[in-house]
Design a protein around this motif. Structure first.
Motif, PDB file in Angstrom:
ATOM      1  N   ALA A 160     -42.931 -15.069  21.459  1.00 20.79           N
ATOM      2  CA  ALA A 160     -41.881 -14.078  21.270  1.00 20.79           C
ATOM      3  C   ALA A 160     -40.761 -14.623  20.393  1.00 20.79           C
ATOM      4  CB  ALA A 160     -41.330 -13.619  22.614  1.00 20.79           C
ATOM      5  N   GLY A 161     -40.414 -15.878  20.541  1.00 21.09           N
ATOM      6  CA  GLY A 161     -39.391 -16.372  19.644  1.00 21.09           C
ATOM      7  C   GLY A 161     -38.688 -17.633  20.060  1.00 21.09           C
ATOM      8  N   ARG A 162     -37.736 -17.985  19.211  1.00 24.36           N
ATOM      9  CA  ARG A 162     -36.855 -19.123  19.428  1.00 24.36           C
ATOM     10  C   ARG A 162     -35.547 -18.808  18.734  1.00 24.36           C
ATOM     11  NH1 ARG A 162     -39.434 -23.967  15.969  1.00 24.36           N
ATOM     12  NH2 ARG A 162     -37.512 -24.936  16.603  1.00 24.36           N
ATOM     13  N   TYR A 163     -34.532 -19.572  19.009  1.00 24.91           N
ATOM     14  CA  TYR A 163     -33.230 -19.328  18.386  1.00 24.91           C
ATOM     15  C   TYR A 163     -33.230 -19.908  16.975  1.00 24.91           C
ATOM     16  CZ  TYR A 163     -31.633 -17.722  22.887  1.00 24.91           C
ATOM     17  OH  TYR A 163     -31.492 -17.005  24.044  1.00 24.91           O
ATOM     18  N   PRO A 164     -32.821 -19.112  15.968  1.00 27.23           N
ATOM     19  CA  PRO A 164     -32.887 -19.568  14.574  1.00 27.23           C
ATOM     20  C   PRO A 164     -31.911 -20.709  14.273  1.00 27.23           C
ATOM     21  CG  PRO A 164     -32.072 -17.292  14.700  1.00 27.23           C
ATOM     22  CD  PRO A 164     -32.349 -17.749  16.092  1.00 27.23           C
ATOM     23  N   ALA A 165     -32.342 -21.572  13.370  1.00 25.38           N
ATOM     24  CA  ALA A 165     -31.559 -22.763  13.021  1.00 25.38           C
ATOM     25  C   ALA A 165     -30.181 -22.420  12.453  1.00 25.38           C
ATOM     26  CB  ALA A 165     -32.342 -23.614  12.026  1.00 25.38           C
ATOM     27  N   ASP A 166     -30.067 -21.347  11.665  1.00 27.65           N
ATOM     28  CA  ASP A 166     -28.769 -21.037  11.062  1.00 27.65           C
ATOM     29  C   ASP A 166     -27.738 -20.639  12.118  1.00 27.65           C
ATOM     30  OD1 ASP A 166     -30.279 -18.689  11.432  1.00 27.65           O
ATOM     31  OD2 ASP A 166     -29.150 -17.604   9.908  1.00 27.65           O
ATOM     32  N   VAL A 167     -28.168 -19.925  13.149  1.00 27.54           N
ATOM     33  CA  VAL A 167     -27.260 -19.558  14.244  1.00 27.54           C
ATOM     34  C   VAL A 167     -26.852 -20.808  15.009  1.00 27.54           C
ATOM     35  CG1 VAL A 167     -27.097 -18.317  16.440  1.00 27.54           C
ATOM     36  CG2 VAL A 167     -28.168 -17.224  14.465  1.00 27.54           C
ATOM     37  N   LEU A 168     -27.825 -21.672  15.293  1.00 27.91           N
ATOM     38  CA  LEU A 168     -27.536 -22.898  16.035  1.00 27.91           C
ATOM     39  C   LEU A 168     -26.650 -23.838  15.228  1.00 27.91           C
ATOM     40  CD1 LEU A 168     -31.050 -23.513  17.587  1.00 27.91           C
ATOM     41  CD2 LEU A 168     -29.019 -22.591  18.723  1.00 27.91           C
ATOM     42  N   LYS A 169     -26.873 -23.918  13.928  1.00 33.84           N
ATOM     43  CA  LYS A 169     -26.055 -24.788  13.077  1.00 33.84           C
ATOM     44  C   LYS A 169     -24.589 -24.367  13.150  1.00 33.84           C
ATOM     45  CE  LYS A 169     -25.578 -26.322   8.305  1.00 33.84           C
ATOM     46  NZ  LYS A 169     -26.075 -26.172   6.933  1.00 33.84           N
ATOM     47  N   ALA A 170     -24.336 -23.067  13.054  1.00 39.59           N
ATOM     48  CA  ALA A 170     -22.959 -22.569  13.129  1.00 39.59           C
ATOM     49  C   ALA A 170     -22.345 -22.895  14.495  1.00 39.59           C
ATOM     50  CB  ALA A 170     -22.925 -21.075  12.864  1.00 39.59           C
ATOM     51  N   ASP A 171     -23.124 -22.769  15.565  1.00 37.56           N
ATOM     52  CA  ASP A 171     -22.612 -23.078  16.902  1.00 37.56           C
ATOM     53  C   ASP A 171     -22.347 -24.572  17.063  1.00 37.56           C
ATOM     54  OD1 ASP A 171     -22.602 -20.436  17.600  1.00 37.56           O
ATOM     55  OD2 ASP A 171     -24.407 -20.527  18.848  1.00 37.56           O
ATOM     56  N   TYR A 172     -23.214 -25.420  16.497  1.00 33.51           N
ATOM     57  CA  TYR A 172     -22.971 -26.867  16.533  1.00 33.51           C
ATOM     58  C   TYR A 172     -21.673 -27.207  15.786  1.00 33.51           C
ATOM     59  CZ  TYR A 172     -27.472 -28.271  18.548  1.00 33.51           C
ATOM     60  OH  TYR A 172     -28.534 -28.480  19.378  1.00 33.51           O
ATOM     61  N   LEU A 173     -21.455 -26.559  14.637  1.00 30.04           N
ATOM     62  CA  LEU A 173     -20.220 -26.809  13.879  1.00 30.04           C
ATOM     63  C   LEU A 173     -18.997 -26.371  14.679  1.00 30.04           C
ATOM     64  CD1 LEU A 173     -21.349 -25.776  10.281  1.00 30.04           C
ATOM     65  CD2 LEU A 173     -20.809 -28.081  11.112  1.00 30.04           C
ATOM     66  N   ARG A 174     -19.076 -25.231  15.356  1.00 26.76           N
ATOM     67  CA  ARG A 174     -17.963 -24.765  16.179  1.00 26.76           C
ATOM     68  C   ARG A 174     -17.684 -25.744  17.316  1.00 26.76           C
ATOM     69  NH1 ARG A 174     -21.046 -19.946  15.605  1.00 26.76           N
ATOM     70  NH2 ARG A 174     -20.081 -18.601  14.068  1.00 26.76           N
ATOM     71  N   ALA A 175     -18.734 -26.174  17.993  1.00 28.24           N
ATOM     72  CA  ALA A 175     -18.569 -27.115  19.107  1.00 28.24           C
ATOM     73  C   ALA A 175     -17.993 -28.441  18.612  1.00 28.24           C
ATOM     74  CB  ALA A 175     -19.903 -27.344  19.809  1.00 28.24           C
ATOM     75  N   GLY A 176     -18.514 -28.944  17.494  1.00 29.63           N
ATOM     76  CA  GLY A 176     -18.022 -30.211  16.945  1.00 29.63           C
ATOM     77  C   GLY A 176     -16.577 -30.127  16.500  1.00 29.63           C
ATOM     78  N   ALA A 177     -16.222 -29.049  15.807  1.00 26.62           N
ATOM     79  CA  ALA A 177     -14.833 -28.874  15.365  1.00 26.62           C
ATOM     80  C   ALA A 177     -13.906 -28.754  16.562  1.00 26.62           C
ATOM     81  CB  ALA A 177     -14.714 -27.638  14.469  1.00 26.62           C
ATOM     82  N   GLY A 178     -14.319 -28.013  17.566  1.00 24.73           N
ATOM     83  CA  GLY A 178     -13.501 -27.864  18.764  1.00 24.73           C
ATOM     84  C   GLY A 178     -13.298 -29.186  19.481  1.00 24.73           C
ATOM     85  N   LEU A 179     -14.371 -29.956  19.605  1.00 27.72           N
ATOM     86  CA  LEU A 179     -14.248 -31.272  20.244  1.00 27.72           C
ATOM     87  C   LEU A 179     -13.356 -32.203  19.429  1.00 27.72           C
ATOM     88  CD1 LEU A 179     -17.876 -31.864  21.556  1.00 27.72           C
ATOM     89  CD2 LEU A 179     -15.790 -31.740  22.935  1.00 27.72           C
ATOM     90  N   ALA A 180     -13.518 -32.175  18.115  1.00 28.46           N
ATOM     91  CA  ALA A 180     -12.689 -33.042  17.262  1.00 28.46           C
ATOM     92  C   ALA A 180     -11.205 -32.706  17.413  1.00 28.46           C
ATOM     93  CB  ALA A 180     -13.126 -32.908  15.807  1.00 28.46           C
ATOM     94  N   LEU A 181     -10.888 -31.426  17.392  1.00 35.43           N
ATOM     95  CA  LEU A 181      -9.488 -31.022  17.508  1.00 35.43           C
ATOM     96  C   LEU A 181      -8.902 -31.311  18.886  1.00 35.43           C
ATOM     97  CD1 LEU A 181      -9.569 -27.642  15.557  1.00 35.43           C
ATOM     98  CD2 LEU A 181      -8.463 -29.775  14.850  1.00 35.43           C
ATOM     99  N   THR A 182      -9.685 -31.101  19.921  1.00 36.95           N
ATOM    100  CA  THR A 182      -9.150 -31.291  21.273  1.00 36.95           C
ATOM    101  C   THR A 182      -9.140 -32.749  21.718  1.00 36.95           C
ATOM    102  OG1 THR A 182     -11.319 -30.779  22.233  1.00 36.95           O
ATOM    103  CG2 THR A 182      -9.739 -28.966  22.036  1.00 36.95           C
ATOM    104  N   LEU A 183      -9.977 -33.575  21.111  1.00 34.91           N
ATOM    105  CA  LEU A 183      -9.991 -34.992  21.470  1.00 34.91           C
ATOM    106  C   LEU A 183      -9.140 -35.850  20.533  1.00 34.91           C
ATOM    107  CD1 LEU A 183     -13.738 -35.438  22.476  1.00 34.91           C
ATOM    108  CD2 LEU A 183     -11.744 -35.180  23.981  1.00 34.91           C
ATOM    109  N   ALA A 184      -8.716 -35.286  19.407  1.00 34.89           N
ATOM    110  CA  ALA A 184      -7.903 -36.039  18.445  1.00 34.89           C
ATOM    111  C   ALA A 184      -6.645 -36.635  19.060  1.00 34.89           C
ATOM    112  CB  ALA A 184      -7.546 -35.160  17.244  1.00 34.89           C
ATOM    113  N   PRO A 185      -5.890 -35.907  19.889  1.00 37.86           N
ATOM    114  CA  PRO A 185      -4.689 -36.517  20.476  1.00 37.86           C
ATOM    115  C   PRO A 185      -4.997 -37.774  21.289  1.00 37.86           C
ATOM    116  CG  PRO A 185      -4.646 -34.149  20.811  1.00 37.86           C
ATOM    117  CD  PRO A 185      -5.988 -34.485  20.246  1.00 37.86           C
ATOM    118  N   PHE A 186      -6.174 -37.844  21.903  1.00 38.61           N
ATOM    119  CA  PHE A 186      -6.539 -39.017  22.705  1.00 38.61           C
ATOM    120  C   PHE A 186      -6.922 -40.195  21.813  1.00 38.61           C
ATOM    121  CE2 PHE A 186      -7.413 -35.326  25.382  1.00 38.61           C
ATOM    122  CZ  PHE A 186      -6.710 -35.655  26.530  1.00 38.61           C
TER     123      PHE A 186
END
Length: 166
Positions: free
Chosen positions: A6-32
């Motif tokens: 039936a399917g799997r999650y497409p790489a382009d959607v996952l790539k965008a989500d990985y970038l969002r998660a990484g950017a969020g972690l970078a911004l929130t952990l930067a003060p530490f």
């Protein structure tokens, strides 16, 4: 039960989500990384970092998930996966989450319950419409009562589910 893929999650959607998660972690952990922040800054940043970390973990889980469907049921292989036989399907929920006020952009979230199991799929999954069609058929065959919102969301995809919860 390995039938039609039936399917799997497409790489382009996952790539965008990985970038969002990484950017969020970078911004929130930067003060530490820079200093030992005051608790007024540290607590909200740590809480936000936990949320971005959970989002990243959820993205990894989706990347590892493969969904299979055949005449007997649906299988999600991967972390937090499972299977539900169509005959055991006891509850269905299909919700729409909008990303804009005009409700033009968003995604659907399908939750299936049956046989003591619960499966959750998002409309970004390749083959989602095919799965939704079969779920609508199983819900009809099993005479499930669904919410008005779930019924309307199935109708928006072109699939009719008759029973509405009172």
């Amino acid at each position: 039960m390995r039938g039609m893929a039936a399917g799997r999650y497409p790489a382009d959607v996952l790539k965008a989500d990985y970038l969002r998660a990484g950017a969020g972690l970078a911004l929130t952990l930067a003060p530490f990384a820079i200093t030992i922040p005051h608790p007024v800054v540290a607590v909200p940043c740590a809480a936000a970092a936990l949320l971005f970390g959970a989002f990243g973990a959820r993205t990894v889980q989706r990347q590892m998930t493969r969904v299979w469907m055949d005449e007997t049921g649906l299988v999600a292989e991967g972390p937090l996966g499972g299977s539900i036989r169509w005959a055991d399907l006891s509850d269905v929920s299909l919700r729409y989450y909008s990303t804009k006020k005009d409700r033009k952009d968003g995604w659907l979230h399908l939750v299936l319950k049956g046989g003591g199991r619960k499966l959750s799929l998002e409309s970004t999954l390749d083959g989602f419409d095919t799965i939704a069609e079969r779920v609508a058929q199983a819900a009809t065959e099993n005479r499930l009562r669904v919410s008005e919102d779930t019924r309307e969301n199935f109708l928006s995809l072109g699939f009719y589910v008759p029973g509405v919860k009172g």
